[in-house]
Scaffold this active site. Structure first.
Site, PDB file in Angstrom:
ATOM      1  N   MET A  82       0.837  -1.198   0.000  1.00 16.56           N
ATOM      2  CA  MET A  82       0.000   0.000   0.000  1.00 16.56           C
ATOM      3  C   MET A  82       0.876   1.254   0.000  1.00 16.56           C
ATOM      4  O   MET A  82       0.424   2.341   0.362  1.00 16.56           O
ATOM      5  CB  MET A  82      -0.957  -0.001   1.187  1.00 16.56           C
ATOM      6  N   GLY A  83       2.135   1.093  -0.391  1.00 19.40           N
ATOM      7  CA  GLY A  83       3.021   2.239  -0.459  1.00 19.40           C
ATOM      8  C   GLY A  83       3.603   2.605   0.891  1.00 19.40           C
ATOM      9  O   GLY A  83       3.594   1.804   1.823  1.00 19.40           O
TER      10      GLY A  83
ATOM     11  N   HIS B 252       9.043   1.065   3.463  1.00 19.86           N
ATOM     12  CA  HIS B 252      10.105   1.144   4.466  1.00 19.86           C
ATOM     13  C   HIS B 252      11.014  -0.072   4.303  1.00 19.86           C
ATOM     14  O   HIS B 252      10.869  -0.852   3.351  1.00 19.86           O
ATOM     15  CB  HIS B 252       9.526   1.246   5.878  1.00 19.86           C
TER      16      HIS B 252
ATOM     17  N   HIS C  85       9.398  -3.464   3.587  1.00 19.73           N
ATOM     18  CA  HIS C  85       9.032  -3.674   2.185  1.00 19.73           C
ATOM     19  C   HIS C  85      10.275  -3.935   1.331  1.00 19.73           C
ATOM     20  O   HIS C  85      10.268  -4.786   0.442  1.00 19.73           O
ATOM     21  CB  HIS C  85       8.314  -2.437   1.629  1.00 19.73           C
TER      22      HIS C  85
ATOM     23  N   LYS D  79       5.519 -11.739   7.487  1.00 17.77           N
ATOM     24  CA  LYS D  79       4.930 -12.504   8.589  1.00 17.77           C
ATOM     25  C   LYS D  79       4.303 -11.607   9.656  1.00 17.77           C
ATOM     26  O   LYS D  79       3.568 -12.103  10.515  1.00 17.77           O
ATOM     27  CB  LYS D  79       5.994 -13.385   9.239  1.00 17.77           C
TER      28      LYS D  79
ATOM     29  N   GLN E 243      -3.413 -12.339   7.985  1.00 17.52           N
ATOM     30  CA  GLN E 243      -3.574 -12.048   6.560  1.00 17.52           C
ATOM     31  C   GLN E 243      -2.821 -13.059   5.710  1.00 17.52           C
ATOM     32  O   GLN E 243      -3.359 -13.595   4.730  1.00 17.52           O
ATOM     33  CB  GLN E 243      -3.067 -10.636   6.273  1.00 17.52           C
TER      34      GLN E 243
ATOM     35  N   VAL F 162      10.914  -7.482   9.756  1.00 18.21           N
ATOM     36  CA  VAL F 162      12.096  -6.614   9.829  1.00 18.21           C
ATOM     37  C   VAL F 162      11.870  -5.605  10.949  1.00 18.21           C
ATOM     38  O   VAL F 162      10.790  -5.029  11.075  1.00 18.21           O
ATOM     39  CB  VAL F 162      12.340  -5.892   8.490  1.00 18.21           C
TER      40      VAL F 162
END
Length: 272
Positions: A27-28, A31, A34, A144, A149, A172
């Site tokens: 969703m942008g 960080h 991602h 994770k 989800q 992370v």
């Protein structure tokens, strides 16, 4: 790197793509969490597609849809740095019509996150299925941290016979242990400091279990004790299919925690 806005562009690109395709749905507000997904996808595939789409159907009334951080230009620079091939950035009107065939999440979507946010996972599965159909990836990468989800997406892939390999990726963290989240920017300095109690409680729980503790109640009580100053929404100890456990199974357990800091919800977990 090419930025794609339309369904036609993406389908034409995909039709002519050879080799393994890796998809990283986001969703942008990208960080380091991602970035770790994107780098893993880059290492394991010939072509990498990152989708950036703030999906409205997974937000409930009163949630932070309008306030959700959007940093399109910065996100594109990150994708370019990570050698992404294609960034898919559709408009809402591209992804949704007035009349939609809906994806209904199973009963397990109404516990934990789904109990607090009823209908949230219907929206998640809806958009992920659309992205899967559009990109037809070989591999799709999910963190994770959003454990429930991840489990539901794995079930959807299995139930709909989708030839896609779901790759779970480790959480992370900042150097001090806080799990990376796009919502961390909402925290004031005091909340940011207090939020460290979440990961501290999880590390402590893992240590207890490593020392032989198998009582779900004992571990939960200790977690609540460590987080006593926080507004804890829930602590859950489940197996990897999200069934409640009566006794902790050291190789088949996820411990999940959600706490609120004002209007900001932070979730974290450890997988044993």
């Amino acid at each position: 790197m090419q930025v794609l806005k339309t369904i036609e562009e993406l389908q034409n690109i995909r039709k002519n793509s050879l080799g393994k395709v890796g998809l990283v749905p986001t969703m942008g507000a990208l960080h380091n969490g991602h970035i770790s997904l994107i780098k893993q996808a880059r290492n394991e595939n010939d072509i990498v597609i990152v989708s950036i789409f703030v999906n409205p159907t997974q937000f409930l009334p009163g949630e932070d849809l309008d306030a959700y951080p959007r940093r399109d230009e910065a996100d594109k620079k990150i994708c370019q740095m990570c050698k992404v091939n294609y960034v898919f950035m559709p408009e809402i009107s591209t992804m949704y019509t007035k009349e939609e065939v809906l994806v209904k999440a199973p009963n397990k979507s109404y516990i934990l996150e789904g109990k607090t946010r009823p209908g949230h996972f219907d929206g998640v599965l809806q958009v992920v299925l659309k992205l899967f159909n559009l990109t037809q990836p070989t591999n799709a990468y999910f963190g994770k941290k959003d454990a429930q989800q991840l489990t539901l997406i794995q079930q959807m892939v299995k139930n709909f016979f989708l030839p896609i390999n779901i790759v779970p990726c480790d959480i992370v963290r900042e150097e001090d242990g806080l799990a990376l989240s796009s919502r961390n920017i909402y925290l004031n300095p005091t909340q940011r400091k207090d939020a460290l109690l979440i990961s501290k409680s999880l590390y402590m729980a893992g240590s207890l279990i490593s020392s032989g503790e198998r009582s779900v109640k004992a571990v939960k009580d200790k977690i609540y004790e460590v987080m006593s100053i926080l507004d804890v929404e829930y602590v859950a100890i489940v197996d990897k299919e999200f069934n409640e456990l009566e006794t902790i199974e050291p190789t088949n357990t996820i411990i999940l925690v959600v706490a609120r800091f004002g209007n900001t919800r932070l979730l974290d977990n450890i997988w044993l």
